[in-house]
Design an enzyme around this catalytic site. Structure first.
Site, PDB file in Angstrom:
ATOM      1  N   SER A 197      15.187  85.510  45.708  1.00  0.00           N
ATOM      2  CA  SER A 197      15.362  86.961  45.682  1.00  0.00           C
ATOM      3  C   SER A 197      14.711  87.567  44.442  1.00  0.00           C
ATOM      4  CB  SER A 197      16.843  87.328  45.684  1.00  0.00           C
ATOM      5  OG  SER A 197      16.970  88.726  45.536  1.00  0.00           O
ATOM      6  N   LYS A 208      22.094  83.182  50.161  1.00  0.00           N
ATOM      7  CA  LYS A 208      21.053  84.217  50.086  1.00  0.00           C
ATOM      8  C   LYS A 208      21.326  85.325  51.112  1.00  0.00           C
ATOM      9  CE  LYS A 208      17.100  86.291  49.107  1.00  0.00           C
ATOM     10  NZ  LYS A 208      16.498  86.922  50.212  1.00  0.00           N
ATOM     11  N   HIS A 250      23.975  87.439  49.738  1.00  0.00           N
ATOM     12  CA  HIS A 250      23.328  88.256  48.690  1.00  0.00           C
ATOM     13  C   HIS A 250      22.680  89.493  49.321  1.00  0.00           C
ATOM     14  CE1 HIS A 250      19.548  89.536  46.854  1.00  0.00           C
ATOM     15  NE2 HIS A 250      20.094  89.300  45.680  1.00  0.00           N
ATOM     16  N   ASN A 251      21.921  89.275  50.388  1.00  0.00           N
ATOM     17  CA  ASN A 251      21.235  90.413  51.022  1.00  0.00           C
ATOM     18  C   ASN A 251      22.233  91.379  51.639  1.00  0.00           C
ATOM     19  OD1 ASN A 251      19.021  88.850  50.371  1.00  0.00           O
ATOM     20  ND2 ASN A 251      17.912  89.408  52.221  1.00  0.00           N
ATOM     21  N   GLU A 279      23.520  93.417  48.961  1.00  0.00           N
ATOM     22  CA  GLU A 279      22.448  94.370  48.601  1.00  0.00           C
ATOM     23  C   GLU A 279      22.514  95.592  49.545  1.00  0.00           C
ATOM     24  OE1 GLU A 279      18.566  92.393  48.214  1.00  0.00           O
ATOM     25  OE2 GLU A 279      17.740  93.997  49.432  1.00  0.00           O
TER      26      GLU A 279
HETATM   27  P1  NBP Z   1       5.245  87.216  55.177  1.00  0.00           P
HETATM   28  O1  NBP Z   1       6.650  87.111  55.601  1.00  0.00           O
HETATM   29  O2  NBP Z   1       4.486  88.441  55.493  1.00  0.00           O
HETATM   30  O3  NBP Z   1       4.440  85.945  55.767  1.00  0.00           O
HETATM   31  C1  NBP Z   1       3.071  85.797  55.522  1.00  0.00           C
HETATM   32  C2  NBP Z   1       2.664  84.354  55.599  1.00  0.00           C
HETATM   33  O4  NBP Z   1       3.065  83.777  56.842  1.00  0.00           O
HETATM   34  C3  NBP Z   1       1.157  84.247  55.517  1.00  0.00           C
HETATM   35  O5  NBP Z   1       0.842  83.063  54.824  1.00  0.00           O
HETATM   36  C4  NBP Z   1       0.769  84.125  56.976  1.00  0.00           C
HETATM   37  O6  NBP Z   1      -0.450  83.455  57.179  1.00  0.00           O
HETATM   38  C5  NBP Z   1       1.894  83.266  57.478  1.00  0.00           C
HETATM   39  N1  NBP Z   1       1.983  83.304  58.944  1.00  0.00           N
HETATM   40  C6  NBP Z   1       2.391  84.296  59.764  1.00  0.00           C
HETATM   41 BR1  NBP Z   1       2.925  85.959  59.247  1.00  0.00          BR
HETATM   42  N2  NBP Z   1       2.345  83.956  61.051  1.00  0.00           N
HETATM   43  C7  NBP Z   1       1.877  82.697  61.051  1.00  0.00           C
HETATM   44  C8  NBP Z   1       1.627  81.778  62.079  1.00  0.00           C
HETATM   45  N3  NBP Z   1       1.869  82.082  63.348  1.00  0.00           N
HETATM   46  N4  NBP Z   1       1.171  80.562  61.743  1.00  0.00           N
HETATM   47  C9  NBP Z   1       0.956  80.247  60.449  1.00  0.00           C
HETATM   48  N5  NBP Z   1       1.192  81.082  59.411  1.00  0.00           N
HETATM   49  C10 NBP Z   1       1.652  82.285  59.710  1.00  0.00           C
HETATM   50  O7  NBP Z   1       5.089  86.934  53.612  1.00  0.00           O
HETATM   51  P2  NBP Z   1       6.010  87.309  52.371  1.00  0.00           P
HETATM   52  O8  NBP Z   1       6.403  88.742  52.387  1.00  0.00           O
HETATM   53  O9  NBP Z   1       5.303  86.757  51.194  1.00  0.00           O
HETATM   54  O10 NBP Z   1       7.345  86.467  52.612  1.00  0.00           O
HETATM   55  C11 NBP Z   1       7.350  85.040  52.740  1.00  0.00           C
HETATM   56  C12 NBP Z   1       8.790  84.629  53.031  1.00  0.00           C
HETATM   57  O11 NBP Z   1       9.611  85.025  51.925  1.00  0.00           O
HETATM   58  C13 NBP Z   1       9.385  85.308  54.271  1.00  0.00           C
HETATM   59  O12 NBP Z   1      10.291  84.438  54.891  1.00  0.00           O
HETATM   60  C14 NBP Z   1      10.141  86.490  53.687  1.00  0.00           C
HETATM   61  O13 NBP Z   1      11.207  86.891  54.520  1.00  0.00           O
HETATM   62  C15 NBP Z   1      10.653  85.897  52.380  1.00  0.00           C
HETATM   63  N6  NBP Z   1      10.933  86.871  51.337  1.00  0.00           N
HETATM   64  C16 NBP Z   1      10.149  87.971  51.163  1.00  0.00           C
HETATM   65  C17 NBP Z   1      10.436  88.878  50.147  1.00  0.00           C
HETATM   66  C18 NBP Z   1       9.574  90.085  49.928  1.00  0.00           C
HETATM   67  O14 NBP Z   1       9.964  90.916  49.065  1.00  0.00           O
HETATM   68  N7  NBP Z   1       8.430  90.238  50.596  1.00  0.00           N
HETATM   69  C19 NBP Z   1      11.514  88.639  49.288  1.00  0.00           C
HETATM   70  C20 NBP Z   1      12.288  87.486  49.471  1.00  0.00           C
HETATM   71  C21 NBP Z   1      11.984  86.610  50.495  1.00  0.00           C
HETATM   72  P3  NBP Z   1      -1.798  84.320  57.462  1.00  0.00           P
HETATM   73  O15 NBP Z   1      -2.231  84.829  56.134  1.00  0.00           O
HETATM   74  O16 NBP Z   1      -2.725  83.331  58.037  1.00  0.00           O
HETATM   75  O17 NBP Z   1      -1.421  85.419  58.406  1.00  0.00           O
END
Ligand code: NBP
Length: 482
Positions: A128, A183, A186-187, A190
Site C-alpha cells: 500500500s 491488505k 486496510h483498503n 481506507e
Molecule cells: P496494473 O494493475 O495496471 O497492471 C499492469 C501490468 O499487468 C502490466 O505489466 C501489464 O502488462 C500486465 N498485464 C495486464 Br494489465 N494484462 C495482462 C495479461 N493478460 N497478460 C500479461 N500481463 C498483463 O498495474 P499497477 O497499477 O502497477 O498495479 C499492479 C498491481 O498492484 C495490481 O494488482 C494493483 O491492483 C496493485 N496495486 C496498485 C496500486 C496503485 O496505486 N496503482 C496500489 C497498490 C496495489 P502490459 O504492459 O503488457 O499490458
C-alpha cells in the site's frame, strides 16, 4: 553478478518498486509482457542504475540467484495465474513467487496450496502507498509460505516505509492468504476514513456554508490533532488546489465515486464471518449511491430536496464535527480489527494485531498518528475484543459522545447524509446496550417459522418453541447459525 529478485510488471507499481529496490542495493531483473516497456524503462527511469532487463520469463529466471525470487506486479486475477503457470516449469524446488498485487485472499490460499505441491513457495503480499509509497517506502503485508519469509525479508523490509523509530512497516502477517486479507481490511478502512472525511466536508459546505478556503484551514488544523493522518493532510491540499480560472478544482469534479473491489470484498467477508462491519459497509454503499448521479439529480427535483442551513456558532460546529469524525474513526478501526480477529480464529492465522497497526503506521494510505495508539492498545492487551474498551480510546469516545450525537442529530434534522458517522454511533449504542430488542425478533422468527428461542430464565443452549396462534404444530425448525 546475478540478480537478487525478478519483478514482472512494469506499470506504475512495478517500476517504482524496482527503483526502490535498486536504491536499497538490490539487483533487480525487470520483465514485462509487452517487451517495448522493458526498453522504455531501461532507457528512461532505470537508466544508469544496476537494473537489468529480461525479454522473456526464461531469460529473467536465468539471471537470478537461487533460491530465485520472482515478484509479480501485474493485474490481479487470471493474469497472476497465467504467470504462475508459465513460471512453474522454469523454477526449481525452493524458489519463491511473490504476488504483490491487490489479490482477493482466497486466490492466495489456493495458490499457496497449489505451489506447495510443486515444492515452490508462494507469498501473497499487500503493498500500500500508491505510486509514491512504492517508490520511497510502502507498507508491505506479506503472508503465505512461512518457509520463504527469511529469504525475502531483507528485500521487503529494506524497501518498506519506516516508523519514526526506524521500525519497518513490513512484517510477516501469517500463513496462506493472511497478508492479502490484512491488505483488504486496510483498503476497507481506507474507504471508511475517506467517506468520514467527505461527510464532515459536506456538513461544513452545505450546512455551515463554508468555502473551500475555510475548509482547507479546518482540515490543516485537524491534522495537528489526534486526526493527524495522510488522508486529512491531502484533503487540505486538495481544497487549496485551484483550476486554471482560479476556482477550487474540487468543486468541478463529478460527484460519482469509483471503486476497484477491495472495499466490497471487506464487506462480503464481514457478512460471511458475521461481524458487524457497519461503517466500512456503509462507505461502500455510499460510493454505489454516488454513482447513481442521474437518478439523484432527478430525485432531488422530484422531492424538492433542500438542506436547511445549520444555525449556531460555526467554530463550535466545526469542533463538534472533529469530535464526531474522531469517534467514528475509532469505531471503524475497532470493527476492522474485530473482522481480522474472527478471520484469524477461523483460518488459524494467529495474527499479531499490534504488528498490523505498526505495518499501517507509515507508507500506506491510512497512515496516521492514531495507529501508534492502536499498537499501544494491543501491546497492553493483545486479546482486547473491542478497541473502544482500551482506556485511551474509551476516554476519547466518552469525551466526544455529546458532540457526536449533536452532529448526527443535526445531520438528520437538516438532511445532510452522514451514513458512516451516524451508523458508527448506532453501533456504539448497540454494542453498549446489554438488552437489545432481539427477544422480540426471536419471538417473530419462532412465530412464523418455528425457529425456537432461548429464555433468560433458563440455561443457554436450551431451545423453546411456542405454538403462538394455537393453530401451529409442536414441531420446531432445526437450530443453527449462519
Ligand atoms: P496494473 O494493475 O495496471 O497492471 C499492469 C501490468 O499487468 C502490466 O505489466 C501489464 O502488462 C500486465 N498485464 C495486464 Br494489465 N494484462 C495482462 C495479461 N493478460 N497478460 C500479461 N500481463 C498483463 O498495474 P499497477 O497499477 O502497477 O498495479 C499492479 C498491481 O498492484 C495490481 O494488482 C494493483 O491492483 C496493485 N496495486 C496498485 C496500486 C496503485 O496505486 N496503482 C496500489 C497498490 C496495489 P502490459 O504492459 O503488457 O499490458
Amino acid at each position: 553478478m546475478k540478480g537478487d529478485i525478478g519483478v514482472v510488471g512494469l506499470a506504475v507499481m512495478g517500476q517504482n518498486l524496482i527503483l526502490n529496490m535498486n536504491d536499497h542495493g538490490f539487483k533487480v531483473v525487470a520483465h514485462n509482457r509487452t517487451a517495448a516497456k522493458v526498453d522504455q524503462f531501461l532507457e528512461g527511469p532505470a537508466k544508469d542504475t544496476n537494473i537489468v532487463g529480461a525479454y522473456s520469463l526464461q531469460e529473467m529466471v536465468e539471471k537470478l540467484e537461487t533460491p530465485r525470487k520472482v515478484m509479480l506486479m501485474v493485474r490481479a486475477g487470471d493474469v497472476v495465474d497465467s504467470f504462475i503457470e508459465q513460471l512453474i516449469p522454469l523454477l526449481d524446488k525452493g524458489d519463491i513467487i511473490i504476488d504483490g498485487g491487490n489479490t482477493n485472499y482466497p486466490d492466495t490460499n489456493r495458490r499457496v496450496a497449489y505451489l506447495r505441491e510443486k515444492g515452490i513457495h508462494f507469498i501473497g503480499t499487500g503493498v500500500s502507498g500508491g505510486e509514491e509509497g512504492a517508490r520511497f517506502g510502502p507498507s508491505i503485508m506479506p503472508g503465505g509460505s512461512p518457509e520463504a519469509w527469511e529469504a525475502v525479508k531483507p528485500i521487503l523490509q529494506g524497501i518498506s516505509a519506516k516508523t519514526d523509530k526506524g521500525e519497518p512497516c513490513c512484517d510477516w502477517v501469517g500463513n496462506d492468504g493472511a497478508g492479502h486479507f490484512v491488505k483488504m481490511v486496510h483498503n476497507g478502512i481506507e474507504y471508511g476514513d475517506m467517506q468520514l472525511i467527505c461527510e464532515a466536508y459536506q456538513f461544513m459546505q452545505d450546512g455551515l456554508g463554508m468555502s473551500a478556503d475555510d475548509m482547507q484551514k479546518v482540515f490543516a488544523d485537524w491534522n495537528t490533532t489526534e486526526l493527524d493522518s495522510y488522508l486529512v493532510e491531502i484533503t487540505a491540499d486538495i481544497l487549496k488546489y485551484r483550476d486554471e480560472d482560479g476556482a477550487p478544482l474540487v468543486d468541478k469534479i463529478l460527484d460519482t465515486a469509483g471503486q476497484k473491489g477491495t472495499g466490497k470484498w471487506t464487506g462480503i467477508n464481514a457478512l460471511d464471518l458475521g461481524i458487524p462491519l457497519t461503517l466500512i459497509s456503509e462507505s461502500v454503499f455510499s460510493r454505489c449511491l454516488s454513482s447513481m448521479k442521474d437518478q439523484r439529480v432527478a430525485a432531488e427535483k422530484l422531492f424538492g430536496k433542500t438542506v436547511q442551513p445549520v444555525e449556531g456558532d460555526q467554530q463550535e460546529w466545526v469542533d463538534a464535527l472533529r469530535q464526531a469524525l474522531l469517534a467514528s474513526k475509532i469505531i471503524s478501526y475497532a470493527q476492522g480489527f474485530m473482522l481480522m480477529r474472527e478471520a484469524s480464529n477461523q483460518n488459524g492465522w494467529d495474527l499479531n494485531y499490534g504488528n498490523v497497526a505498526l505495518m499501517w503506521r507509515g507508507g500506506c494510505i491510512i497512515r496516521s498518528a492514531f495507529l501508534g495508539n492502536i499498537r499501544d492498545a494491543f501491546e497492553n492487551d493483545a486479546e482486547i475484543a473491542f478497541l473502544g474498551s482500551d482506556p485511551y480510546f474509551k476516554a476519547i469516545l466518552e469525551n466526544c459522545l455529546g458532540a457526536w450525537r449533536k452532529v448526527a442529530a443535526k445531520s438528520l434534522e437538516v438532511g445532510i447524509p452522514m451514513p458512516c458517522t451516524t451508523s458508527a454511533l448506532s453501533f456504539l449504542d448497540g454494542y453498549t446496550t446489554a438488552r437489545l430488542p432481539a427477544n422480540l425478533l426471536q419471538a417473530q422468527r419462532d412465530y412464523f417459522g418455528a425457529h425456537t428461542y432461548e429464555r433468560l430464565d433458563r440455561e443457554r443452549g436450551e431451545f423453546f418453541h411456542t405454538n403462538w396462534t394455537g393453530t401451529g404444530g409442536d414441531t420446531a425448525s432445526t437450530t443453527y447459525d449462519v
